[in-house]
Scaffold this motif. Sequence first.
Motif, PDB file in Angstrom:
ATOM      1  N   VAL A   1       0.835  -1.198   0.000  1.00  0.00           N
ATOM      2  CA  VAL A   1       0.000   0.000   0.000  1.00  0.00           C
ATOM      3  C   VAL A   1       0.876   1.258   0.000  1.00  0.00           C
ATOM      4  CG1 VAL A   1      -1.666   1.353   1.327  1.00  0.00           C
ATOM      5  CG2 VAL A   1      -2.000  -1.109   1.044  1.00  0.00           C
ATOM      6  N   ALA A   2       1.950   1.233   0.785  1.00  0.00           N
ATOM      7  CA  ALA A   2       2.865   2.383   0.790  1.00  0.00           C
ATOM      8  C   ALA A   2       3.502   2.582  -0.576  1.00  0.00           C
ATOM      9  CB  ALA A   2       3.937   2.197   1.856  1.00  0.00           C
ATOM     10  N   SER A   3       3.907   1.483  -1.214  1.00  0.00           N
ATOM     11  CA  SER A   3       4.498   1.587  -2.547  1.00  0.00           C
ATOM     12  C   SER A   3       3.517   2.179  -3.542  1.00  0.00           C
ATOM     13  CB  SER A   3       4.952   0.202  -3.031  1.00  0.00           C
ATOM     14  OG  SER A   3       6.075  -0.264  -2.318  1.00  0.00           O
ATOM     15  N   ILE A   4       2.275   1.715  -3.497  1.00  0.00           N
ATOM     16  CA  ILE A   4       1.264   2.222  -4.424  1.00  0.00           C
ATOM     17  C   ILE A   4       1.016   3.709  -4.195  1.00  0.00           C
ATOM     18  CG2 ILE A   4      -1.175   2.086  -5.050  1.00  0.00           C
ATOM     19  CD1 ILE A   4      -0.944  -0.976  -4.493  1.00  0.00           C
ATOM     20  N   ARG A   5       0.904   4.075  -2.925  1.00  0.00           N
ATOM     21  CA  ARG A   5       0.632   5.482  -2.625  1.00  0.00           C
ATOM     22  C   ARG A   5       1.796   6.385  -3.038  1.00  0.00           C
ATOM     23  NH1 ARG A   5      -2.083   5.143   3.452  1.00  0.00           N
ATOM     24  NH2 ARG A   5      -4.204   5.713   2.800  1.00  0.00           N
ATOM     25  N   GLU A   6       3.019   5.944  -2.736  1.00  0.00           N
ATOM     26  CA  GLU A   6       4.176   6.818  -2.900  1.00  0.00           C
ATOM     27  C   GLU A   6       4.770   6.787  -4.301  1.00  0.00           C
ATOM     28  OE1 GLU A   6       6.824   5.488   0.163  1.00  0.00           O
ATOM     29  OE2 GLU A   6       5.352   5.906   1.750  1.00  0.00           O
ATOM     30  N   ARG A   7       4.594   5.686  -5.034  1.00  0.00           N
ATOM     31  CA  ARG A   7       5.264   5.553  -6.331  1.00  0.00           C
ATOM     32  C   ARG A   7       4.308   5.509  -7.512  1.00  0.00           C
ATOM     33  NH1 ARG A   7      10.339   4.404  -5.797  1.00  0.00           N
ATOM     34  NH2 ARG A   7      10.403   6.123  -7.304  1.00  0.00           N
ATOM     35  N   LEU A   8       3.021   5.184  -7.271  1.00  0.00           N
ATOM     36  CA  LEU A   8       2.063   5.064  -8.362  1.00  0.00           C
ATOM     37  C   LEU A   8       0.986   6.143  -8.332  1.00  0.00           C
ATOM     38  CD1 LEU A   8       1.634   1.188  -8.517  1.00  0.00           C
ATOM     39  CD2 LEU A   8       2.689   2.662 -10.237  1.00  0.00           C
ATOM     40  N   LEU A   9       0.386   6.371  -7.180  1.00  0.00           N
ATOM     41  CA  LEU A   9      -0.719   7.318  -7.116  1.00  0.00           C
ATOM     42  C   LEU A   9      -0.269   8.758  -7.313  1.00  0.00           C
ATOM     43  CD1 LEU A   9      -3.022   5.854  -4.334  1.00  0.00           C
ATOM     44  CD2 LEU A   9      -2.871   5.280  -6.763  1.00  0.00           C
TER      45      LEU A   9
ATOM     46  N   THR B   1      -6.608  -0.766 -15.866  1.00  0.00           N
ATOM     47  CA  THR B   1      -7.329   0.192 -15.041  1.00  0.00           C
ATOM     48  C   THR B   1      -6.646   1.538 -15.213  1.00  0.00           C
ATOM     49  OG1 THR B   1      -8.174   0.630 -12.800  1.00  0.00           O
ATOM     50  CG2 THR B   1      -6.015  -0.442 -12.956  1.00  0.00           C
ATOM     51  N   THR B   2      -6.910   2.481 -14.349  1.00  0.00           N
ATOM     52  CA  THR B   2      -6.217   3.765 -14.357  1.00  0.00           C
ATOM     53  C   THR B   2      -5.792   4.113 -12.939  1.00  0.00           C
ATOM     54  OG1 THR B   2      -8.190   5.131 -13.998  1.00  0.00           O
ATOM     55  CG2 THR B   2      -7.611   4.601 -16.296  1.00  0.00           C
ATOM     56  N   ILE B   3      -4.841   5.019 -12.848  1.00  0.00           N
ATOM     57  CA  ILE B   3      -4.398   5.477 -11.530  1.00  0.00           C
ATOM     58  C   ILE B   3      -5.567   6.086 -10.758  1.00  0.00           C
ATOM     59  CG2 ILE B   3      -2.985   7.218 -10.369  1.00  0.00           C
ATOM     60  CD1 ILE B   3      -1.378   4.776 -11.257  1.00  0.00           C
ATOM     61  N   GLY B   4      -6.370   6.917 -11.412  1.00  0.00           N
ATOM     62  CA  GLY B   4      -7.481   7.568 -10.726  1.00  0.00           C
ATOM     63  C   GLY B   4      -8.518   6.597 -10.211  1.00  0.00           C
ATOM     64  N   ALA B   5      -8.825   5.568 -11.015  1.00  0.00           N
ATOM     65  CA  ALA B   5      -9.829   4.589 -10.596  1.00  0.00           C
ATOM     66  C   ALA B   5      -9.379   3.847  -9.349  1.00  0.00           C
ATOM     67  CB  ALA B   5     -10.101   3.609 -11.730  1.00  0.00           C
ATOM     68  N   GLU B   6      -8.109   3.500  -9.273  1.00  0.00           N
ATOM     69  CA  GLU B   6      -7.613   2.762  -8.107  1.00  0.00           C
ATOM     70  C   GLU B   6      -7.421   3.670  -6.905  1.00  0.00           C
ATOM     71  OE1 GLU B   6      -7.860  -0.445  -8.285  1.00  0.00           O
ATOM     72  OE2 GLU B   6      -8.451  -0.063 -10.357  1.00  0.00           O
ATOM     73  N   ALA B   7      -7.020   4.905  -7.122  1.00  0.00           N
ATOM     74  CA  ALA B   7      -6.830   5.839  -6.005  1.00  0.00           C
ATOM     75  C   ALA B   7      -8.110   6.038  -5.222  1.00  0.00           C
ATOM     76  CB  ALA B   7      -6.315   7.176  -6.528  1.00  0.00           C
ATOM     77  N   ALA B   8      -9.239   5.953  -5.905  1.00  0.00           N
ATOM     78  CA  ALA B   8     -10.525   6.171  -5.242  1.00  0.00           C
ATOM     79  C   ALA B   8     -10.875   5.075  -4.249  1.00  0.00           C
ATOM     80  CB  ALA B   8     -11.628   6.280  -6.296  1.00  0.00           C
TER      81      ALA B   8
END
Length: 216
Positions: free
Chosen positions: A175-183, A199-206
């Motif tokens: 989760v930290a990797s996704i938040r810090e490196r992808l989102l 998918t898209t970054i925005g769709a997953e960030a939600a």
Amino acid sequence: MRIERLVVPAPGRTDFTNNVWLVGDDAEVVVVDAAHDGDAIADAVGDRRVVATLVTHGHWDHVGAAPRLRARTHAPVLLHAADRTLWHESLVDAPDGELTDGLRLAVAGGEVEVRHTPGHTPGSCVVVAWPEGGEGDGEEQRGAARPLAVMTGDTLFHGGPGATRWPYSSFEGIVASIRERLLVLPPETPVHTGHGEDTTIGAEAADVAAWLARGW
């Protein structure tokens, strides 16, 4: 620069497939992941030059075709050093070099950027494709261009993070990797996954709060 998807089934398992991604143009490509069938991947590459094969992590279904693909394309296979042990659970030989955080390779007038995203495995990485005129630098994207897409391996899927059921995995880490490196990428950035649909970054960030609530 364009991105092509090759869906490769596991031997004898038409129900289990991996996505292999070719990033480049009519002259040269970078291959992202070496799944199951090196000949099928090499045939998809055709007569184009392979700059390198970037293996997003060391699990068997992402590395198994690496020796045959290397033999066919004569291109180096690169893996993060933290996943060498996982590689050797499937293969006797060794990668040709290492993926490192921030590594950039030029291809088709643009470049691909490696970001280390531990969690699914210790050495998991994603690959961001930047067309001509744009590049990534941490949380900022410099230049006029935005990323063409990010290839996430098993770090991020349509519907959330990859599996973290092994002793070497970490749900908090992924989760930290996704938040810090992808989102930090633009919300419209396409996410090309290691299995299944885009998918898209925005769709997953939600949906981050939902991931945290369910714990996976």
